[in-house]
Design a protein around this motif. Structure first.
Motif, PDB file in Angstrom:
ATOM      1  N   PHE A   1       4.402  -3.184   7.472  1.00 35.15           N
ATOM      2  CA  PHE A   1       3.008  -3.579   7.365  1.00 35.15           C
ATOM      3  C   PHE A   1       2.433  -3.150   6.020  1.00 35.15           C
ATOM      4  O   PHE A   1       2.771  -2.079   5.496  1.00 35.15           O
ATOM      5  N   ILE A   2       1.548  -3.990   5.474  1.00 32.03           N
ATOM      6  CA  ILE A   2       0.897  -3.699   4.193  1.00 32.03           C
ATOM      7  C   ILE A   2      -0.564  -3.377   4.480  1.00 32.03           C
ATOM      8  O   ILE A   2      -1.289  -4.217   5.034  1.00 32.03           O
ATOM      9  N   PRO A   3      -1.040  -2.187   4.139  1.00 27.56           N
ATOM     10  CA  PRO A   3      -2.443  -1.838   4.408  1.00 27.56           C
ATOM     11  C   PRO A   3      -3.399  -2.759   3.661  1.00 27.56           C
ATOM     12  O   PRO A   3      -3.154  -3.118   2.499  1.00 27.56           O
ATOM     13  N   TYR A   4      -4.472  -3.094   4.334  1.00 21.21           N
ATOM     14  CA  TYR A   4      -5.494  -3.913   3.670  1.00 21.21           C
ATOM     15  C   TYR A   4      -6.031  -3.200   2.433  1.00 21.21           C
ATOM     16  O   TYR A   4      -6.386  -3.845   1.439  1.00 21.21           O
TER      17      TYR A   4
ATOM     18  N   ARG B   1      -4.423  -1.717   0.271  1.00 19.15           N
ATOM     19  CA  ARG B   1      -3.563  -2.050  -0.868  1.00 19.15           C
ATOM     20  C   ARG B   1      -3.715  -3.510  -1.250  1.00 19.15           C
ATOM     21  O   ARG B   1      -3.652  -3.873  -2.424  1.00 19.15           O
TER      22      ARG B   1
ATOM     23  N   ASN C   1      -1.037  -4.579  12.595  1.00 20.35           N
ATOM     24  CA  ASN C   1      -0.605  -3.338  13.238  1.00 20.35           C
ATOM     25  C   ASN C   1      -1.479  -2.990  14.442  1.00 20.35           C
ATOM     26  O   ASN C   1      -1.051  -2.291  15.347  1.00 20.35           O
TER      27      ASN C   1
ATOM     28  N   ASP D   1      -8.195   0.893   9.219  1.00 22.72           N
ATOM     29  CA  ASP D   1      -6.818   0.954   8.719  1.00 22.72           C
ATOM     30  C   ASP D   1      -6.001  -0.258   9.191  1.00 22.72           C
ATOM     31  O   ASP D   1      -4.874  -0.118   9.667  1.00 22.72           O
TER      32      ASP D   1
ATOM     33  N   GLN E   1      -3.608  -3.348   8.914  1.00 22.48           N
ATOM     34  CA  GLN E   1      -2.459  -3.663   8.073  1.00 22.48           C
ATOM     35  C   GLN E   1      -1.858  -4.983   8.556  1.00 22.48           C
ATOM     36  O   GLN E   1      -1.974  -5.343   9.723  1.00 22.48           O
TER      37      GLN E   1
ATOM     38  N   LYS F   1       1.378  -8.240   7.869  1.00 19.68           N
ATOM     39  CA  LYS F   1       2.657  -8.665   7.290  1.00 19.68           C
ATOM     40  C   LYS F   1       3.054  -9.989   7.940  1.00 19.68           C
ATOM     41  O   LYS F   1       2.460 -10.429   8.931  1.00 19.68           O
TER      42      LYS F   1
END
Length: 297
Positions: free
Chosen positions: A44-47, A49, A86, A106, A108, A110
């Motif tokens: 998963f890519i955090p928002y 980032r 997530n 938080d 995230q 993908k």
């Protein structure tokens, strides 16, 4: 082997459309995510980032807007079955959520696991998806810049990759535009030949092919390679009198030589009045490509 069903799935994402207005948010988010996969980041890519990176991409390659909304594609891509979260229980993707909400909780995202695995295991498929997203949404002049910005290391193939189901271009467009402008750049007059070949002179669409711009003389300009790229990036545009207008955000070494000295001056017109750019197409370029504001004339 290329998974054509997956390619078709990426091709048919639902992007917001209204009278030629550009909305490259989802394609840019997906290209960002493809870059993560290529670098081995399949989680998963955090928002937190994604938000600053996507904002930069929208500033550089999206239409000029007072407010940018990286939060919209982050949630809405899930409606295309190409994005998962997530904490899915916190989101109803039929609704809009602010960037603050996504950061505070938080969130995230993908690609779905099965999509991620296919892309990870098949570099050719990943390349084809990236090519397709670029071809559908951006002119060729910007493709490598976008790849560099998202950190995707692929070699773009021309004409020989799995053919995307996008509107085919008229192969005679380039020749008709160069002939209309008598084989000279409409801005600087560049027109260099090597034996029987014209060098670094290109046919630019005013209203991009990807936005439905037709392959006709009134939607084209003959531009040298440098002015073509600057035009597609929105560094300059044309007004209704076909005078060149340079963005007030342009500066730096070479700015005067390539742009500022032409500000407010008429472009070199085509040989026939019937070939003059259509105001509807220049108006589109002003609103959807040109960056910043106008300098004083």
């Amino acid at each position: 082997m290329i998974n054509h069903n997956l390619l078709s799935h990426f091709q048919n994402i639902n992007t917001w459309k209204s009278k030629g207005i550009r909305a490259p948010h989802k394609p840019l988010l997906m290209l960002l995510a493809l870059g993560e996969i290529q670098r081995g980041n399949t989680g998963f890519i955090p928002y937190t980032r994604i938000e600053p990176k996507l904002k930069e991409l929208l500033l550089d390659f999206g239409p000029h807007r007072k407010t940018l909304y990286p939060n919209f594609p982050f949630t809405k891509l899930a409606n295309d079955k190409l994005w998962q979260f997530n904490k899915p229980e916190l989101l109803d993707t039929r609704q809009d959520y602010s960037s603050k909400f996504l950061r505070d909780h938080d969130l995230q995202g993908k690609f779905p696991d099965e999509v991620t695995q296919q892309l990870k295991q098949n570099p050719e498929l990943l390349r084809s998806v990236a090519e397709q997203l670029l071809e559908q949404n951006f002119p060729d002049t910007l493709h490598q810049d976008i790849l560099d910005a998202v950190g995707l290391n692929i070699e773009i193939s021309r004409g020989n990759s799995q053919q995307k189901q996008v509107k085919k271009r008229d192969p005679l467009f380039r020749e008709s535009i160069l002939k209309a402008y008598e084989y000279q750049c409409a801005v600087c007059g560049f027109g260099v030949w090597l034996k029987h070949k014209i060098l670094a002179l290109e046919a630019a669409h005013i209203m991009w092919h990807q936005a439905g711009g037709p392959d006709v003389e009134v939607n084209g300009l003959a531009l040298c390679a440098t002015h073509h790229k600057l035009f597609d990036l929105g560094a300059f545009t044309l007004n209704e009198d076909l005078r060149m207008l340079v963005s007030d955000e342009v500066n730096g070494i070479g700015a005067n030589e390539w742009l500022l000295q032409y500000h407010g001056k008429s472009i070199r017109p085509p040989q026939k009045k019937s070939f003059y750019p259509n105001p509807a197409f220049t108006f589109w370029h002003v609103n959807e490509v040109f960056k910043g504001g106008y300098r004083d004339l």
